[in-house]
Design a protein around this motif. Structure first.
Motif, PDB file in Angstrom:
ATOM      1  N   TYR A   1       0.828  -1.214   0.000  1.00  0.00           N
ATOM      2  CA  TYR A   1       0.000   0.000   0.000  1.00  0.00           C
ATOM      3  C   TYR A   1       0.860   1.261   0.000  1.00  0.00           C
ATOM      4  CZ  TYR A   1       0.917   1.340   4.869  1.00  0.00           C
ATOM      5  OH  TYR A   1       1.520   1.770   6.027  1.00  0.00           O
ATOM      6  N   ALA A   2       2.092   1.153   0.486  1.00  0.00           N
ATOM      7  CA  ALA A   2       2.976   2.317   0.553  1.00  0.00           C
ATOM      8  C   ALA A   2       4.417   1.849   0.456  1.00  0.00           C
ATOM      9  CB  ALA A   2       2.768   3.101   1.854  1.00  0.00           C
ATOM     10  N   ASP A   3       5.268   2.703  -0.085  1.00  0.00           N
ATOM     11  CA  ASP A   3       6.674   2.364  -0.263  1.00  0.00           C
ATOM     12  C   ASP A   3       7.430   2.533   1.045  1.00  0.00           C
ATOM     13  OD1 ASP A   3       8.968   1.619  -1.567  1.00  0.00           O
ATOM     14  OD2 ASP A   3       9.160   3.444  -2.766  1.00  0.00           O
ATOM     15  N   SER A   4       8.577   1.861   1.147  1.00  0.00           N
ATOM     16  CA  SER A   4       9.475   2.094   2.266  1.00  0.00           C
ATOM     17  C   SER A   4      10.068   3.491   2.151  1.00  0.00           C
ATOM     18  CB  SER A   4      10.590   1.043   2.283  1.00  0.00           C
ATOM     19  OG  SER A   4      10.066  -0.233   2.570  1.00  0.00           O
ATOM     20  N   LEU A   5      10.638   3.952   3.262  1.00  0.00           N
ATOM     21  CA  LEU A   5      11.211   5.286   3.308  1.00  0.00           C
ATOM     22  C   LEU A   5      12.715   5.252   3.535  1.00  0.00           C
ATOM     23  CD1 LEU A   5       8.451   6.795   5.636  1.00  0.00           C
ATOM     24  CD2 LEU A   5       8.615   7.092   3.164  1.00  0.00           C
ATOM     25  N   PHE A   6      13.175   4.364   4.438  1.00  0.00           N
ATOM     26  CA  PHE A   6      14.560   4.420   4.902  1.00  0.00           C
ATOM     27  C   PHE A   6      14.924   3.070   5.503  1.00  0.00           C
ATOM     28  CE2 PHE A   6      17.444   6.414   8.342  1.00  0.00           C
ATOM     29  CZ  PHE A   6      18.559   6.278   7.555  1.00  0.00           C
TER      30      PHE A   6
ATOM     31  N   ASP B   1      14.015 -17.198  -5.414  1.00  0.00           N
ATOM     32  CA  ASP B   1      15.159 -16.454  -5.952  1.00  0.00           C
ATOM     33  C   ASP B   1      15.063 -14.978  -5.591  1.00  0.00           C
ATOM     34  OD1 ASP B   1      16.292 -18.687  -7.150  1.00  0.00           O
ATOM     35  OD2 ASP B   1      15.218 -18.378  -9.042  1.00  0.00           O
ATOM     36  N   GLY B   2      13.851 -14.514  -5.348  1.00  0.00           N
ATOM     37  CA  GLY B   2      13.694 -13.110  -5.003  1.00  0.00           C
ATOM     38  C   GLY B   2      12.258 -12.737  -4.699  1.00  0.00           C
ATOM     39  N   VAL B   3      12.089 -11.512  -4.193  1.00  0.00           N
ATOM     40  CA  VAL B   3      10.774 -10.930  -3.927  1.00  0.00           C
ATOM     41  C   VAL B   3      10.763  -9.540  -4.546  1.00  0.00           C
ATOM     42  CG1 VAL B   3       9.093 -10.202  -2.195  1.00  0.00           C
ATOM     43  CG2 VAL B   3      10.564 -12.184  -1.745  1.00  0.00           C
ATOM     44  N   THR B   4       9.743  -9.256  -5.332  1.00  0.00           N
ATOM     45  CA  THR B   4       9.571  -7.925  -5.916  1.00  0.00           C
ATOM     46  C   THR B   4       8.358  -7.262  -5.277  1.00  0.00           C
ATOM     47  OG1 THR B   4      10.576  -8.500  -8.038  1.00  0.00           O
ATOM     48  CG2 THR B   4       9.068  -6.629  -8.019  1.00  0.00           C
ATOM     49  N   PHE B   5       8.560  -6.058  -4.756  1.00  0.00           N
ATOM     50  CA  PHE B   5       7.467  -5.295  -4.157  1.00  0.00           C
ATOM     51  C   PHE B   5       7.014  -4.224  -5.137  1.00  0.00           C
ATOM     52  CE2 PHE B   5      10.013  -6.700  -0.474  1.00  0.00           C
ATOM     53  CZ  PHE B   5       9.039  -7.435   0.193  1.00  0.00           C
ATOM     54  N   GLU B   6       5.734  -4.233  -5.455  1.00  0.00           N
ATOM     55  CA  GLU B   6       5.150  -3.198  -6.307  1.00  0.00           C
ATOM     56  C   GLU B   6       4.338  -2.245  -5.441  1.00  0.00           C
ATOM     57  OE1 GLU B   6       2.978  -4.082  -9.782  1.00  0.00           O
ATOM     58  OE2 GLU B   6       4.487  -5.434 -10.628  1.00  0.00           O
ATOM     59  N   LEU B   7       4.571  -0.954  -5.627  1.00  0.00           N
ATOM     60  CA  LEU B   7       3.815   0.051  -4.888  1.00  0.00           C
ATOM     61  C   LEU B   7       2.466   0.260  -5.557  1.00  0.00           C
ATOM     62  CD1 LEU B   7       3.542   2.199  -2.704  1.00  0.00           C
ATOM     63  CD2 LEU B   7       4.667   3.801  -4.255  1.00  0.00           C
ATOM     64  N   LEU B   8       1.398  -0.098  -4.841  1.00  0.00           N
ATOM     65  CA  LEU B   8       0.031   0.009  -5.366  1.00  0.00           C
ATOM     66  C   LEU B   8      -0.856   0.596  -4.268  1.00  0.00           C
ATOM     67  CD1 LEU B   8      -0.053  -3.558  -6.978  1.00  0.00           C
ATOM     68  CD2 LEU B   8       0.221  -1.392  -8.214  1.00  0.00           C
ATOM     69  N   PRO B   9      -0.805   1.917  -4.063  1.00  0.00           N
ATOM     70  CA  PRO B   9      -1.540   2.538  -2.948  1.00  0.00           C
ATOM     71  C   PRO B   9      -3.048   2.334  -3.017  1.00  0.00           C
ATOM     72  CG  PRO B   9       0.065   4.061  -3.874  1.00  0.00           C
ATOM     73  CD  PRO B   9      -0.040   2.905  -4.819  1.00  0.00           C
TER      74      PRO B   9
END
Length: 525
Positions: A35-40, A229-237
């Motif tokens: 729902y929201a991207d990371s910041l830091f 092998d990996g995880v991809t996070f898509e930002l979808l608010p």
């Protein structure tokens, strides 16, 4: 699909490997809608769940929480022991552990990491390690944490994100003069010991993690984790967009599903609608400083805050927003949080009492105010719309301001917001974290609200040293009583975590402490 081959079964049993282990598939990339991207991505200096729930995939701690969030299990340390006087903790490090760049994890890295996390100048979470006096090496593969005083929560504190073990040399070699500068540079390409490594980050769009080839833990098949092998996070608010992409198979999982869509997704073909047990509480934070933007602030009046609470029909909001999934809060902390007290819902709906309190406070005609809502979040919009209608009955005109997460976070941390919809999840199996964040004013002005109780502050400080379980429970009961009756929140409800997954996803878990655990997730291709 699952690869369990009949002709291999006898050989499998002879080798002592279960047929279930043979069913696990390796490889592939799981795509997860956020729902929201990371910041830091620094474990010490961050202050948001959008970071915290990702950090456990990049960094590891000496001790890990169990899947139910209530107990401890070995992490980078294989065992630990608290001294009889409670003034030291000995930990033995796991043999052969390495950071994601292949460099060994040494006692010196552990010492540096814990001292950095305990430094009162670094971030807001150092209170979890406030009892730490020193950390020293113990032989070639261990450390001893020396305490200023016995700390009843020192072991759970070593499971929390801010006590993650980081590489001293790589961090200190990062560009910058101050710790904050170095953390900013280091976190762009972090080196940890968690199951995944940050490969790329297109801020506001996509974050890609790939497997850490040096991760220490092993899977059911005896080989190194993670399976993916990996995880991809898509930002979808936007909630609807996350769900549409899940339904079409464009993503494999989606977090924070609106409760209005839960039953629909439970019945949907190809989707698993999970309701993970949680410590999640939903509430409204009010800024109670005497002045806001150069004007007198009605929310600074305790009776006004109580009136807003009594004018809030929490049962109706639970039905409207959670479709009955939520349960009313009986304290600012969840019922799953240790030392929770209170068995009656806070502020039962009483419109007449609300009107009377508004009159006593000098606001018989009401006032205008505003609330920050995450744009596209169906639950938050539903909550605020309900409040707008309910509070109009006592003359309060509520303006709903839909903003993106960075904007809301900035106003929140700067103390310039009026109200905001908020949620909290514990990161530790102890009440000290949420209490420090909510009620102990020196941490962050009580959830950045400006609220302060000297009695609550003193009780919290005492509880941090109290080893008598009964006395500590009494201290927390009184803190809860003070905050629940005079504090800066509208307590709403507690709920499980609603996560929707494609039916090809196995092994994913969101533990009650919030962390998204991908280390044992795999795709049934």
């Amino acid at each position: 699909m699952k690869t369990v081959i009949g002709s291999a079964l006898a050989a499998t049993l002879l080798l002592g490997v279960s047929s279930a282990a043979m069913a696990v598939e390796r490889g592939g990339v799981m795509t997860y809608g956020r729902y929201a991207d990371s910041l830091f991505l620094d474990p010490v200096l961050n202050d948001a769940n959008v970071d915290i729930w990702i950090l456990s995939n990049l960094y590891d701690t000496l001790i890990l929480p169990t899947d139910d969030g209530k107990d401890l299990k070995p992490g980078l340390a294989t065992d630990w022991a608290v001294s009889d006087d409670g003034l030291s903790v000995d930990l033995t490090l796991r043999d052969g552990i390495k950071f994601s760049d292949g460099t060994p994890i040494t006692p010196e890295d552990v010492i540096w990491s814990l001292k950095r996390a305990a430094n009162p100048d670094n971030g807001i979470w150092n209170f979890l390690l406030v009892a730490v006096d020193d950390v020293v090496a113990k032989g070639d593969n261990g450390v001893t944490i020396k305490l200023k005083h016995p700390d009843p929560a020192i072991l759970p504190a070593l499971t929390v994100f801010n006590s993650a073990i980081m590489p001293e040399k790589q961090f200190e070699a990062s560009e910058g003069e101050t710790d904050a500068d170095k953390a900013k540079a280091f976190s762009e390409h972090p080196v940890g010991s968690g199951p995944f490594v940050l490969e790329s980050w297109d801020r506001g769009s996509t974050m890609k993690l790939v497997k850490n080839d040096y991760y220490w833990d092993k899977g059911e098949d005896g080989e190194a984790l993670p399976y993916l092998d990996g995880v991809t996070f898509e930002l979808l608010p936007d909630d609807a967009t996350r769900i549409l992409k899940l339904q079409s198979g464009e993503i494999d999982g989606a977090e924070l599903i609106p409760y209005a869509r839960v039953d629909e997704l439970k019945a949907a073909e190809g989707i698993k609608m999970e309701m993970f047990p949680s410590t999640r509480v939903q509430y409204i934070t009010m800024n109670v400083r005497p002045e806001l933007n150069g004007q007198d602030n009605p929310l600074s009046n305790e009776k006004v805050r109580q009136a807003l609470n009594y004018a809030t029909n929490k049962q109706a909001i639970i039905q409207i927003v959670t479709h009955g999934v939520g349960t009313p809060l009986t304290s600012y902390m969840s019922t799953a949080t240790p030392l929770h007290s209170g068995d009656e819902p806070l502020y039962p709906y009483d419109l007449d009492k609300a009107k009377s309190l508004m009159e006593e406070a000098g606001f018989a005609d009401g006032f205008s105010t505003s609330i920050l809502v995450l744009a596209g979040n169906q639950d938050e919009i539903g909550i605020s719309t309900a409040l707008q209608q309910m509070w109009s009955q006592i003359g309060v005109k509520l303006e709903i301001q839909q903003v993106d997460n960075p904007t809301r976070t900035d106003q929140y941390r700067n103390g310039t917001f009026t109200m905001r919809v908020a949620a909290w999840t514990d990161d530790i199996a102890d009440p000290n974290e949420i209490t420090s964040y909510f009620a102990y004013s020196p941490t962050i002005d009580a959830i950045h609200s400006g609220w302060k109780s000297e009695e609550a502050d003193k009780l919290f400080e005492a509880s941090q040293k109290e080893t008598d379980p009964e006395k500590r429970a009494e201290e927390y009961a009184r803190i809860q009583e003070i905050f629940n009756t005079t504090g800066p929140t509208i307590p709403l409800y507690e709920t499980p975590y609603p996560v929707a997954l494609r039916d090809t996803v196995e092994g994913f878990n969101q533990i009650p402490l919030g962390n998204n655990i991908f280390v044992r997730a795999w795709l049934d291709k």
